[in-house]
Design an enzyme around this catalytic site. Structure first.
Site, PDB file in Angstrom:
ATOM      1  N   SER A  91       0.837  -1.202   0.000  1.00  0.00           N
ATOM      2  CA  SER A  91       0.000   0.000   0.000  1.00  0.00           C
ATOM      3  C   SER A  91       0.875   1.257   0.000  1.00  0.00           C
ATOM      4  O   SER A  91       1.650   1.475  -0.927  1.00  0.00           O
ATOM      5  CB  SER A  91      -0.951  -0.044   1.207  1.00  0.00           C
ATOM      6  OG  SER A  91      -1.852   1.025   1.181  1.00  0.00           O
ATOM      7  N   HIS A 201      -7.791   1.511  -1.261  1.00  0.00           N
ATOM      8  CA  HIS A 201      -7.792   0.509  -2.338  1.00  0.00           C
ATOM      9  C   HIS A 201      -9.193   0.035  -2.706  1.00  0.00           C
ATOM     10  O   HIS A 201      -9.454  -1.160  -2.815  1.00  0.00           O
ATOM     11  CB  HIS A 201      -6.882  -0.665  -1.958  1.00  0.00           C
ATOM     12  CG  HIS A 201      -5.531  -0.196  -1.519  1.00  0.00           C
ATOM     13  ND1 HIS A 201      -4.639   0.406  -2.380  1.00  0.00           N
ATOM     14  CD2 HIS A 201      -4.941  -0.169  -0.300  1.00  0.00           C
ATOM     15  CE1 HIS A 201      -3.560   0.765  -1.716  1.00  0.00           C
ATOM     16  NE2 HIS A 201      -3.718   0.425  -0.452  1.00  0.00           N
TER      17      HIS A 201
END
Length: 307
Positions: A91, A201
């Protein structure tokens, strides 16, 4: 010996992180001090003193990246010619990976992820967003339940594929809470809502993704050493590829376990900088050793193996 560097994302922050590097590595200290001036953020206060900002995304993100890069600089100070076959970030960690592979200037990346955090907060402030860990279910079952939820106009999405039988979901807090018992009925060993007010996300961050793309275009270098994409689990090494993949990164899931599997045969050692979160995941994914560098003594231990 082929090394692959690892960088954790949001959620790995802790008060006092990086202090040992700051106090015992000249390059780490100089970097933090100059980054504070460059970003107009008091990083010594943010990382080392009690404060309410460390868990706010706009500050969490540069704090984590700074800590990761301090660990990298501390190792580099003790190891000439330090190079990595690939860099993998989970991430937010993909931005640390980009920096060490030469795609972004070390101080520019801190300013960039400060903006990234703001953009994410802005998108998620319009809704009650959150994330939830689901343990003990196969990917296909989780994905099927997410599709079912979406067909019912619920906003629930698979966000992080961490390791086998561990997926993090993102979406609206109320929808995640409503579906908790449904995941348990399907056989989940555990579900846990995370203390987060952003939903990373997933499609809730489409506006943030567009804003970030414009900022990235201004600071990315044309070519760099290979980074493994969160989106594709494949390497990329050009600005053109990065702009496309990083635009998707905020709205598509992190393929972490797939990324590790893709480089497993090429790795001798994985090295995690600034945290030990990914070392824990790697134990469930990889046969190769992972070293986590969170303090100077970790570097000493690693150098004994590397040399």
């Amino acid at each position: 010996m082929k090394l692959i560097s690892l960088f954790a994302g949001q959620g790995s922050q802790s008060l006092g992180m990086g202090k040992d590097f700051y106090e015992n590595s000249k390059s780490a200290k100089e970097f933090l001090d100059s980054a504070s001036d460059f970003c107009k953020i008091n990083f010594k206060h943010l990382l080392f003193e009690e404060n309410e900002d460390l868990n706010k995304s706009e500050f969490t993100q540069p704090a984590i990246v700074l800590n990761s890069l301090m660990a990298f600089l501390a190792l580099k100070e003790n190891l000439d010619g330090l190079e990595f076959e690939y860099a993998i970030g989970h991430s937010l960690g993909e931005f640390s990976a980009l920096a060490v592979q030469g795609a972004l200037d070390f101080k520019e990346v801190l300013k960039l992820v400060n903006q990234r955090g703001k953009f994410m907060q802005d998108d998620c402030s319009k809704v009650q967003a959150s994330m939830m860990v689901v343990l003990g279910l196969k990917d296909e079952i989780v994905e099927e339940l997410c599709k079912k939820a979406q067909a019912e106009a619920k906003k629930i999405y698979a966000a992080n594929y961490n390791c086998e039988a561990q997926i993090v979901l993102a979406g609206l807090s109320s929808d995640l809470k409503e579906y908790e018992p449904i995941f348990k009925e399907a056989g989940a060993k555990r579900t846990m809502l995370l203390n987060m007010n952003v939903a990373s996300h997933c499609p809730l961050l489409e506006e943030a993704s567009l804003k970030l793309s414009k900022e990235l275009d201004l600071v990315l270098k044309e070519d760099f050493k290979p980074v493994i994409s969160n989106v594709s689990a494949k390497p990329y090494k050009s600005k053109k590829e990065a702009l496309s993949l990083l635009k998707e990164q905020l709205v598509k899931p992190v393929l972490y376990k797939q990324s590790i599997a893709s480089v497993e045969k090429e790795a001798d050692i994985f090295v995690e900088f600034g945290a030990s979160i990914l070392k824990g995941l790697n134990k469930k994914i990889s046969q190769k050793e992972t070293y986590s560098l969170t303090k100077m003594s970790d570097i000493d231990d690693f150098l004994k193996v590397y040399k």
